[in-house]
Design a protein around this motif. Structure first.
Motif, PDB file in Angstrom:
ATOM      1  N   LEU A   6       0.700  -1.231  -0.147  1.00  0.00           N
ATOM      2  CA  LEU A   6      -0.151   0.020   0.272  1.00  0.00           C
ATOM      3  C   LEU A   6       1.033   1.367   0.037  1.00  0.00           C
ATOM      4  CD1 LEU A   6      -2.747   1.382   0.140  1.00  0.00           C
ATOM      5  CD2 LEU A   6      -3.118   0.909   2.183  1.00  0.00           C
ATOM      6  N   SER A   7       1.482   1.174   0.942  1.00  0.00           N
ATOM      7  CA  SER A   7       2.981   2.390   0.582  1.00  0.00           C
ATOM      8  C   SER A   7       3.766   2.764  -0.531  1.00  0.00           C
ATOM      9  CB  SER A   7       4.088   2.330   2.181  1.00  0.00           C
ATOM     10  OG  SER A   7       4.922   1.654   1.872  1.00  0.00           O
ATOM     11  N   ASP A   8       4.040   1.373  -1.373  1.00  0.00           N
ATOM     12  CA  ASP A   8       4.432   1.659  -2.618  1.00  0.00           C
ATOM     13  C   ASP A   8       3.494   2.217  -3.627  1.00  0.00           C
ATOM     14  OD1 ASP A   8       6.923   0.829  -0.905  1.00  0.00           O
ATOM     15  OD2 ASP A   8       6.671  -1.331  -2.218  1.00  0.00           O
ATOM     16  N   TYR A   9       2.293   1.669  -3.431  1.00  0.00           N
ATOM     17  CA  TYR A   9       1.170   2.077  -4.455  1.00  0.00           C
ATOM     18  C   TYR A   9       1.071   4.108  -4.057  1.00  0.00           C
ATOM     19  CZ  TYR A   9       0.750  -2.397  -5.126  1.00  0.00           C
ATOM     20  OH  TYR A   9       0.256  -4.229  -6.083  1.00  0.00           O
ATOM     21  N   GLU A  10       0.897   4.485  -2.521  1.00  0.00           N
ATOM     22  CA  GLU A  10       0.768   5.466  -2.938  1.00  0.00           C
ATOM     23  C   GLU A  10       1.632   6.335  -3.287  1.00  0.00           C
ATOM     24  OE1 GLU A  10       0.512   5.737   1.596  1.00  0.00           O
ATOM     25  OE2 GLU A  10      -1.561   4.649   1.868  1.00  0.00           O
ATOM     26  N   GLN A  11       2.948   5.891  -3.390  1.00  0.00           N
ATOM     27  CA  GLN A  11       3.848   6.605  -3.591  1.00  0.00           C
ATOM     28  C   GLN A  11       3.729   6.456  -5.273  1.00  0.00           C
ATOM     29  OE1 GLN A  11       8.433   5.221  -2.522  1.00  0.00           O
ATOM     30  NE2 GLN A  11       9.146   6.635  -3.005  1.00  0.00           N
ATOM     31  N   GLN A  12       4.150   5.567  -5.733  1.00  0.00           N
ATOM     32  CA  GLN A  12       3.462   5.437  -6.814  1.00  0.00           C
ATOM     33  C   GLN A  12       2.755   6.673  -7.465  1.00  0.00           C
ATOM     34  OE1 GLN A  12       3.220   1.936  -7.984  1.00  0.00           O
ATOM     35  NE2 GLN A  12       5.179   1.251  -7.656  1.00  0.00           N
ATOM     36  N   VAL A  13       1.999   6.430  -6.791  1.00  0.00           N
ATOM     37  CA  VAL A  13       0.178   7.217  -7.056  1.00  0.00           C
ATOM     38  C   VAL A  13       0.572   9.026  -6.954  1.00  0.00           C
ATOM     39  CG1 VAL A  13      -1.638   8.256  -6.535  1.00  0.00           C
ATOM     40  CG2 VAL A  13      -1.444   5.451  -6.788  1.00  0.00           C
ATOM     41  N   GLN A  14       1.662   8.990  -6.217  1.00  0.00           N
ATOM     42  CA  GLN A  14       2.167  10.252  -5.937  1.00  0.00           C
ATOM     43  C   GLN A  14       2.528  10.877  -6.121  1.00  0.00           C
ATOM     44  OE1 GLN A  14       0.477  12.489  -3.511  1.00  0.00           O
ATOM     45  NE2 GLN A  14       1.614  14.216  -4.082  1.00  0.00           N
ATOM     46  N   THR A  15       3.911  10.031  -6.901  1.00  0.00           N
ATOM     47  CA  THR A  15       4.893  10.473  -8.220  1.00  0.00           C
ATOM     48  C   THR A  15       3.911  10.530  -9.664  1.00  0.00           C
ATOM     49  OG1 THR A  15       6.738   9.350  -7.427  1.00  0.00           O
ATOM     50  CG2 THR A  15       7.479   9.328  -9.731  1.00  0.00           C
ATOM     51  N   LEU A  16       3.275   9.468  -9.982  1.00  0.00           N
ATOM     52  CA  LEU A  16       2.206  10.023 -11.328  1.00  0.00           C
ATOM     53  C   LEU A  16       1.787  11.116 -11.080  1.00  0.00           C
ATOM     54  CD1 LEU A  16       1.223   6.135 -11.801  1.00  0.00           C
ATOM     55  CD2 LEU A  16       2.751   7.367 -12.619  1.00  0.00           C
ATOM     56  N   LYS A  17       1.143  11.714 -10.265  1.00  0.00           N
ATOM     57  CA  LYS A  17       0.543  13.098  -9.687  1.00  0.00           C
ATOM     58  C   LYS A  17       1.367  14.103 -10.087  1.00  0.00           C
ATOM     59  CE  LYS A  17      -3.722  11.668  -6.055  1.00  0.00           C
ATOM     60  NZ  LYS A  17      -3.916  12.128  -5.201  1.00  0.00           N
ATOM     61  N   ASP A  18       2.608  14.277  -9.276  1.00  0.00           N
ATOM     62  CA  ASP A  18       3.700  14.948  -9.349  1.00  0.00           C
ATOM     63  C   ASP A  18       3.919  14.868 -11.380  1.00  0.00           C
ATOM     64  OD1 ASP A  18       3.473  15.570  -7.129  1.00  0.00           O
ATOM     65  OD2 ASP A  18       4.769  14.457  -6.689  1.00  0.00           O
ATOM     66  N   GLU A  19       3.917  14.274 -11.227  1.00  0.00           N
ATOM     67  CA  GLU A  19       4.429  14.360 -13.380  1.00  0.00           C
ATOM     68  C   GLU A  19       3.587  14.369 -13.971  1.00  0.00           C
ATOM     69  OE1 GLU A  19       6.133  10.212 -13.639  1.00  0.00           O
ATOM     70  OE2 GLU A  19       7.627  10.216 -12.953  1.00  0.00           O
ATOM     71  N   ILE A  20       2.433  14.244 -13.845  1.00  0.00           N
ATOM     72  CA  ILE A  20       1.194  14.184 -14.571  1.00  0.00           C
ATOM     73  C   ILE A  20       0.795  15.862 -14.314  1.00  0.00           C
ATOM     74  CG2 ILE A  20      -1.274  14.418 -14.643  1.00  0.00           C
ATOM     75  CD1 ILE A  20      -1.062  11.620 -13.990  1.00  0.00           C
ATOM     76  N   ALA A  21       0.972  16.490 -13.160  1.00  0.00           N
ATOM     77  CA  ALA A  21       1.013  18.443 -13.193  1.00  0.00           C
ATOM     78  C   ALA A  21       2.270  18.423 -13.792  1.00  0.00           C
ATOM     79  CB  ALA A  21       1.405  18.707 -11.052  1.00  0.00           C
ATOM     80  N   ILE A  22       3.449  18.147 -13.495  1.00  0.00           N
ATOM     81  CA  ILE A  22       4.585  18.899 -14.525  1.00  0.00           C
ATOM     82  C   ILE A  22       4.038  18.658 -16.068  1.00  0.00           C
ATOM     83  CG2 ILE A  22       7.321  18.390 -15.927  1.00  0.00           C
ATOM     84  CD1 ILE A  22       7.561  17.299 -12.141  1.00  0.00           C
ATOM     85  N   LEU A  23       3.605  17.279 -16.157  1.00  0.00           N
ATOM     86  CA  LEU A  23       3.391  17.455 -17.979  1.00  0.00           C
ATOM     87  C   LEU A  23       2.016  17.887 -18.401  1.00  0.00           C
ATOM     88  CD1 LEU A  23       3.703  13.310 -18.101  1.00  0.00           C
ATOM     89  CD2 LEU A  23       4.731  14.796 -19.250  1.00  0.00           C
ATOM     90  N   GLY A  24       1.442  18.001 -17.441  1.00  0.00           N
ATOM     91  CA  GLY A  24       0.089  19.336 -17.744  1.00  0.00           C
ATOM     92  C   GLY A  24       0.754  21.109 -18.160  1.00  0.00           C
ATOM     93  N   ALA A  25       1.786  21.113 -17.140  1.00  0.00           N
ATOM     94  CA  ALA A  25       2.242  21.989 -17.464  1.00  0.00           C
ATOM     95  C   ALA A  25       2.990  22.660 -18.455  1.00  0.00           C
ATOM     96  CB  ALA A  25       2.838  23.035 -16.156  1.00  0.00           C
ATOM     97  N   GLN A  26       3.957  21.156 -19.552  1.00  0.00           N
ATOM     98  CA  GLN A  26       4.338  21.452 -20.441  1.00  0.00           C
ATOM     99  C   GLN A  26       3.397  21.081 -21.386  1.00  0.00           C
ATOM    100  OE1 GLN A  26       7.780  21.298 -20.472  1.00  0.00           O
ATOM    101  NE2 GLN A  26       8.247  21.825 -19.012  1.00  0.00           N
ATOM    102  N   LYS A  27       2.277  20.827 -21.175  1.00  0.00           N
ATOM    103  CA  LYS A  27       1.339  20.820 -22.299  1.00  0.00           C
ATOM    104  C   LYS A  27       0.706  22.493 -22.694  1.00  0.00           C
ATOM    105  CE  LYS A  27      -2.898  18.829 -23.485  1.00  0.00           C
ATOM    106  NZ  LYS A  27      -3.711  17.463 -23.505  1.00  0.00           N
TER     107      LYS A  27
END
Length: 511
Positions: free
Chosen positions: A191-212
């Protein structure tokens, strides 16, 4: 005859006879019949000895008087006395003789001693009877205790059988609970690994949204004929989800302890391995220790430089999509902590090797290349980079050869001169947190360290720096900046995404 008489007097037999008679008289009514008869026999035996001596004297005296001398005395006194068989003298006529005062005193002391002995014997007999009585009581208590012990053993055996069954049941329950706990821990870790991966994906999605949004704005700006049309065509930026509060602040203490322990492990194991490897090519232990110390210092410098550049790139990327009450610095540090694997440690290793190749205080044979200790340099760079993410960060202290030895910062090596006040050279740097020492460094102190330091500096200043062949890694270090960063495989959660190649290229563009 006179000599025989003198011996009879000196033997004090008559005194002993008198004392025995007096004691017999005192104890006559106390003694039994056998005891009185024994006393009488003793006195008769003693009297017979005295009479034997007297007969010897009588015989010698008769011989000295001649053939006819003493005949009348023998006839008138001796023969009638022998005829009556040694009859005892009449009552009331005491046996008169002279006794010495010393014999009376000794007999009195003997009597007192005998009385005290008898008294002690009686006392010992009473104590013996009392001890026997106590012993019998103790034996009775022991028998009762044995009976109680047998009873307790019987009860304990029954209780033990019941306890063994209970223990077996408890062990079974414990194994079941342990299995459940292990399953829960595994689920929690997942569960902690999933939360970390989800948080990483959220950050990367935010960065990609800004880049887009930036790319769309640029594309619309390049296609629009006028500013009015640009405003009409430019799409509204996508909403960016805020990143959760930095987990770096929650785990700062644990990461601090872990990094300090890694730094100590490098000193205890990796440093010694590198020293052993270099000693196979360089006989001078001092030069080997200098090489390792320079490698540690340059690794920290290269890692801090890479951290500053990485932080600037992340801050630039996150500032485009920043929204919320959290500060940009917290978001930047949180992202760097969770994305430490993006750190290009090989580039820092190349920089360290290049710096060591031109360092003025170390030298090595031409056939030796510093790439052989690249594993030590790589581990030091990783640890130094991670230490910059702490709050406050950890760093090594500034040090110079010939400085005054500071017991608060350093400890002396085993081959040091412990009376020398100056540092000859450094073996390992000191780890600091602001002005506090976290891990002491190691130095070598010797007499005349400052003079040797200055003479070495002048000699190196006069001589030209020896040209050294760069390692294969260092040849490409200057050109690695112009090459695109290494492609990294996407995480399992993103492997099925249709835009993974576009995401990879966008991340390379801002990195």
């Amino acid at each position: 005859m006179a000599e025989s008489l003198r011996r009879l007097i000196s033997s004090e037999t008559c005194g002993v006879l008198q004392e025995k008679l007096e004691r017999w008289y005192k104890d006559y009514h106390i003694n039994s019949c056998d005891q009185n008869l024994n006393r009488c026999c003793e006195i008769m035996e003693l009297s017979a000895k005295i009479q034997g001596h007297l007969f010897s004297i009588f015989n010698q005296t008769a011989r000295e008087g001649g053939h006819y001398a003493g005949v009348e005395t023998i006839k008138s006194r001796l023969l009638p006395w022998l005829g009556t068989c040694f009859s005892s003298p009449a009552p009331g006529r005491p046996f008169e003789t002279s006794f010495s005062k010393e014999s009376h005193e000794k007999e009195r002391q003997l009597r007192e001693l005998a009385n005290s002995r008898n008294h002690e014997i009686l006392q010992l007999e009473r104590e013996l009877n009392s001890t026997r009585l106590q012993l019998s009581l103790v034996q009775q208590d022991l028998e009762e205790a044995q009976l109680a012990l047998e009873d307790t053993k019987t009860k304990s055996a029954t209780t033990l059988l019941a306890a063994e069954d209970e223990i077996v049941q408890l062990k079974t329950d414990l194994k079941a609970y342990q299995a459940k706990e292990e399953c829960a821990l595994r689920s929690l870790e997942k569960l902690s690994d999933y939360e970390q991966q989800v948080q990483t994906l959220k950050d990367e999605i935010a960065i990609l949204g800004a880049q887009k949004s930036v790319l769309q704005s640029r594309l619309a700006r390049s296609r629009s004929p006028s500013p009015r049309s640009i405003r009409s065509r430019s799409p509204s930026p996508l909403p960016i989800k805020s990143i959760s509060p930095g987990r770096s602040r929650l785990t700062n203490t644990s990461r601090h302890a872990h990094l300090v322990e890694r730094f100590r492990d490098i000193y205890a194991q990796a440093r010694l391995d590198a020293q052993t490897l270099l000693r196979s090519y360089i006989d001078d232990l001092e030069m080997v220790q200098r090489i390792i110390y320079v490698a540690a210092v340059e690794s920290f410098h290269a890692a801090k430089k890479a951290f500053r550049q990485f932080k600037m790139r992340v801050r630039k990327a996150l500032s485009l999509s920043f929204s919320g009450t959290e500060s940009v610095e917290d978001r930047v540090m949180d992202y760097i902590i969770r994305q430490e694997d993006l750190y290009d440690v090989q580039y820092s290793v190349n920089e360290v090797i290049n710096a060591m190749n031109i360092h003025p205080r170390i030298s090595f044979p031409p056939e030796v290349d510093f790439i052989m200790i690249s594993s030590l340099i790589r581990e030091l760079c990783r640890v130094a980079f991670s230490m910059q993410t702490l709050d406050p960060p950890l760093d090594i202290s500034f040090a110079t050869e010939g400085e005054l030895f500071n017991e608060y910062k350093y400890r002396r090596s085993f081959d040091s001169d412990f009376t020398a006040p100056l540092v000859a050279y450094h073996v390992w740097p000191t780890l600091m947190e602001n002005d506090s020492v976290i891990v002491k460094g190691e130095v070598v102190t010797r007499r005349g360290a400052l003079w040797s330091h200055r003479s070495r500096s002048r000699s190196r200043g006069r001589s030209q720096t020896r040209s050294r062949s760069l390692s294969p890694l260092s040849h490409g270090a200057d050109h690695s900046r112009h090459l695109p960063s290494r492609s990294r495989s996407p995480s399992p959660l993103r492997s099925g995404s249709p835009s993974k190649w576009a995401y990879s290229e966008l991340r390379q563009s801002w990195l």
